[in-house]
Design a protein around this motif. Structure first.
Motif, PDB file in Angstrom:
ATOM      1  N   ASN A  45       5.610   7.992   2.961  1.00  0.00           N
ATOM      2  CA  ASN A  45       6.603   8.858   3.590  1.00  0.00           C
ATOM      3  C   ASN A  45       7.975   8.205   3.595  1.00  0.00           C
ATOM      4  N   GLU A  46       8.994   9.030   3.701  1.00  0.00           N
ATOM      5  CA  GLU A  46      10.346   8.507   3.869  1.00  0.00           C
ATOM      6  C   GLU A  46      10.590   8.267   5.345  1.00  0.00           C
ATOM      7  N   ILE A  47      10.767   7.021   5.698  1.00  0.00           N
ATOM      8  CA  ILE A  47      11.019   6.620   7.080  1.00  0.00           C
ATOM      9  C   ILE A  47      12.349   5.871   7.093  1.00  0.00           C
ATOM     10  N   ASP A  48      13.196   6.186   8.070  1.00  0.00           N
ATOM     11  CA  ASP A  48      14.509   5.550   8.152  1.00  0.00           C
ATOM     12  C   ASP A  48      14.507   4.272   8.974  1.00  0.00           C
ATOM     13  N   VAL A  49      13.694   4.240  10.038  1.00  0.00           N
ATOM     14  CA  VAL A  49      13.627   3.073  10.917  1.00  0.00           C
ATOM     15  C   VAL A  49      12.217   2.981  11.494  1.00  0.00           C
ATOM     16  N   VAL A  50      11.723   1.744  11.642  1.00  0.00           N
ATOM     17  CA  VAL A  50      10.421   1.502  12.272  1.00  0.00           C
ATOM     18  C   VAL A  50      10.645   0.802  13.610  1.00  0.00           C
ATOM     19  N   LEU A  51       9.976   1.304  14.652  1.00  0.00           N
ATOM     20  CA  LEU A  51       9.917   0.598  15.935  1.00  0.00           C
ATOM     21  C   LEU A  51       8.538  -0.034  16.004  1.00  0.00           C
ATOM     22  N   ARG A  69       7.997  -6.648   4.440  1.00  0.00           N
ATOM     23  CA  ARG A  69       9.039  -7.357   3.680  1.00  0.00           C
ATOM     24  C   ARG A  69       8.537  -7.837   2.314  1.00  0.00           C
ATOM     25  N   ASN A  70       7.226  -8.060   2.194  1.00  0.00           N
ATOM     26  CA  ASN A  70       6.652  -8.532   0.935  1.00  0.00           C
ATOM     27  C   ASN A  70       6.103  -7.409   0.063  1.00  0.00           C
ATOM     28  N   THR A  71       6.337  -6.160   0.437  1.00  0.00           N
ATOM     29  CA  THR A  71       5.882  -5.004  -0.334  1.00  0.00           C
ATOM     30  C   THR A  71       7.121  -4.324  -0.912  1.00  0.00           C
ATOM     31  N   PRO A  72       7.380  -4.500  -2.208  1.00  0.00           N
ATOM     32  CA  PRO A  72       8.642  -4.028  -2.793  1.00  0.00           C
ATOM     33  C   PRO A  72       9.008  -2.574  -2.484  1.00  0.00           C
ATOM     34  N   SER A  73       8.057  -1.667  -2.484  1.00  0.00           N
ATOM     35  CA  SER A  73       8.391  -0.249  -2.290  1.00  0.00           C
ATOM     36  C   SER A  73       8.867   0.082  -0.873  1.00  0.00           C
ATOM     37  N   ILE A  74       8.604  -0.794   0.096  1.00  0.00           N
ATOM     38  CA  ILE A  74       8.995  -0.527   1.485  1.00  0.00           C
ATOM     39  C   ILE A  74       9.791  -1.672   2.120  1.00  0.00           C
ATOM     40  N   SER A  75      10.110  -2.671   1.342  1.00  0.00           N
ATOM     41  CA  SER A  75      10.696  -3.899   1.893  1.00  0.00           C
ATOM     42  C   SER A  75      12.072  -3.717   2.531  1.00  0.00           C
ATOM     43  N   GLN A  76      12.781  -2.650   2.171  1.00  0.00           N
ATOM     44  CA  GLN A  76      14.132  -2.461   2.686  1.00  0.00           C
ATOM     45  C   GLN A  76      14.204  -1.592   3.939  1.00  0.00           C
ATOM     46  N   ILE A  77      13.072  -1.079   4.407  1.00  0.00           N
ATOM     47  CA  ILE A  77      13.077  -0.221   5.589  1.00  0.00           C
ATOM     48  C   ILE A  77      13.401  -1.067   6.825  1.00  0.00           C
ATOM     49  N   PRO A  78      14.410  -0.661   7.591  1.00  0.00           N
ATOM     50  CA  PRO A  78      14.765  -1.415   8.791  1.00  0.00           C
ATOM     51  C   PRO A  78      13.654  -1.379   9.843  1.00  0.00           C
ATOM     52  N   VAL A  79      13.405  -2.532  10.465  1.00  0.00           N
ATOM     53  CA  VAL A  79      12.394  -2.645  11.511  1.00  0.00           C
ATOM     54  C   VAL A  79      13.053  -3.214  12.767  1.00  0.00           C
ATOM     55  N   ILE A  80      12.802  -2.530  13.892  1.00  0.00           N
ATOM     56  CA  ILE A  80      13.225  -3.027  15.194  1.00  0.00           C
ATOM     57  C   ILE A  80      11.948  -3.445  15.919  1.00  0.00           C
ATOM     58  N   SER A  81      11.860  -4.706  16.298  1.00  0.00           N
ATOM     59  CA  SER A  81      10.680  -5.149  17.037  1.00  0.00           C
ATOM     60  C   SER A  81      10.839  -4.754  18.498  1.00  0.00           C
ATOM     61  N   VAL A  82       9.728  -4.283  19.058  1.00  0.00           N
ATOM     62  CA  VAL A  82       9.681  -3.839  20.451  1.00  0.00           C
ATOM     63  C   VAL A  82       8.570  -4.641  21.115  1.00  0.00           C
ATOM     64  N   CYS A  94      10.910 -12.806  16.197  1.00  0.00           N
ATOM     65  CA  CYS A  94      10.881 -11.466  15.604  1.00  0.00           C
ATOM     66  C   CYS A  94      11.838 -11.380  14.414  1.00  0.00           C
ATOM     67  N   LEU A  95      13.035 -11.911  14.591  1.00  0.00           N
ATOM     68  CA  LEU A  95      14.019 -11.884  13.506  1.00  0.00           C
ATOM     69  C   LEU A  95      13.542 -12.729  12.330  1.00  0.00           C
ATOM     70  N   ASP A  96      12.934 -13.871  12.617  1.00  0.00           N
ATOM     71  CA  ASP A  96      12.409 -14.732  11.556  1.00  0.00           C
ATOM     72  C   ASP A  96      11.292 -14.049  10.773  1.00  0.00           C
ATOM     73  N   ALA A  97      10.541 -13.167  11.439  1.00  0.00           N
ATOM     74  CA  ALA A  97       9.459 -12.435  10.766  1.00  0.00           C
ATOM     75  C   ALA A  97      10.011 -11.357   9.835  1.00  0.00           C
ATOM     76  N   GLY A  98      11.279 -10.982  10.032  1.00  0.00           N
ATOM     77  CA  GLY A  98      11.896  -9.993   9.152  1.00  0.00           C
ATOM     78  C   GLY A  98      12.425  -8.755   9.847  1.00  0.00           C
ATOM     79  N   ALA A  99      12.360  -8.722  11.176  1.00  0.00           N
ATOM     80  CA  ALA A  99      12.930  -7.593  11.905  1.00  0.00           C
ATOM     81  C   ALA A  99      14.455  -7.670  11.852  1.00  0.00           C
ATOM     82  N   GLN A 100      15.096  -6.503  11.823  1.00  0.00           N
ATOM     83  CA  GLN A 100      16.561  -6.478  11.833  1.00  0.00           C
ATOM     84  C   GLN A 100      17.121  -6.546  13.245  1.00  0.00           C
TER      85      GLN A 100
END
Length: 120
Positions: A45-51, A69-82, A94-100
């Protein structure tokens, strides 16, 4: 607006509360209670942001973000850790894991909206 947000949290009550808040602001919402399911949803699916809840059974949010982050087709989707983990070192982890970005529980709606708008 038409931005689509994926909420990933193992507690349905958290999903319910976030859905109400975000839908009232015009966002489209998808949700799931498992990080593995979340990764599949992102691939299909097209997702703009992940919480992303960070403390989940089986695959936690840290591992899920690293997988994203290691899956090329979805690696650019922004993630906010909650997370309920609210110490400064938790934010950095959280930021070190790849969350924006990072939002601690209980969620401050203004902080969450600022984080989402910044990324979408």
């Amino acid at each position: 607006m038409n931005k689509k947000i994926l909420i990933v949290d193992d507690d349905p009550r958290n999903i319910f509360a976030l859905k109400l808040t975000l839908k009232s602001r015009g966002y489209q919402i998808d949700s799931c209670t498992s990080a593995q399911v979340a990764i599949q949803i992102l691939k299909e699916n097209e997702i703009d942001v992940v919480l992303m809840d960070m403390m989940m059974p089986e695959m936690d949010g840290y591992e899920a973000i690293k997988t994203i982050r290691n899956t090329p087709s979805i690696s650019q989707i922004p993630v906010i850790s909650v997370t309920a983990q609210a110490m400064p070192e938790d934010r950095q982890k959280c930021l070190d894991a790849g969350a924006q970005d990072y939002v601690s529980k209980p969620i401050d709606v203004d902080q969450l909206m600022t984080a989402i708008e910044k990324l979408s």
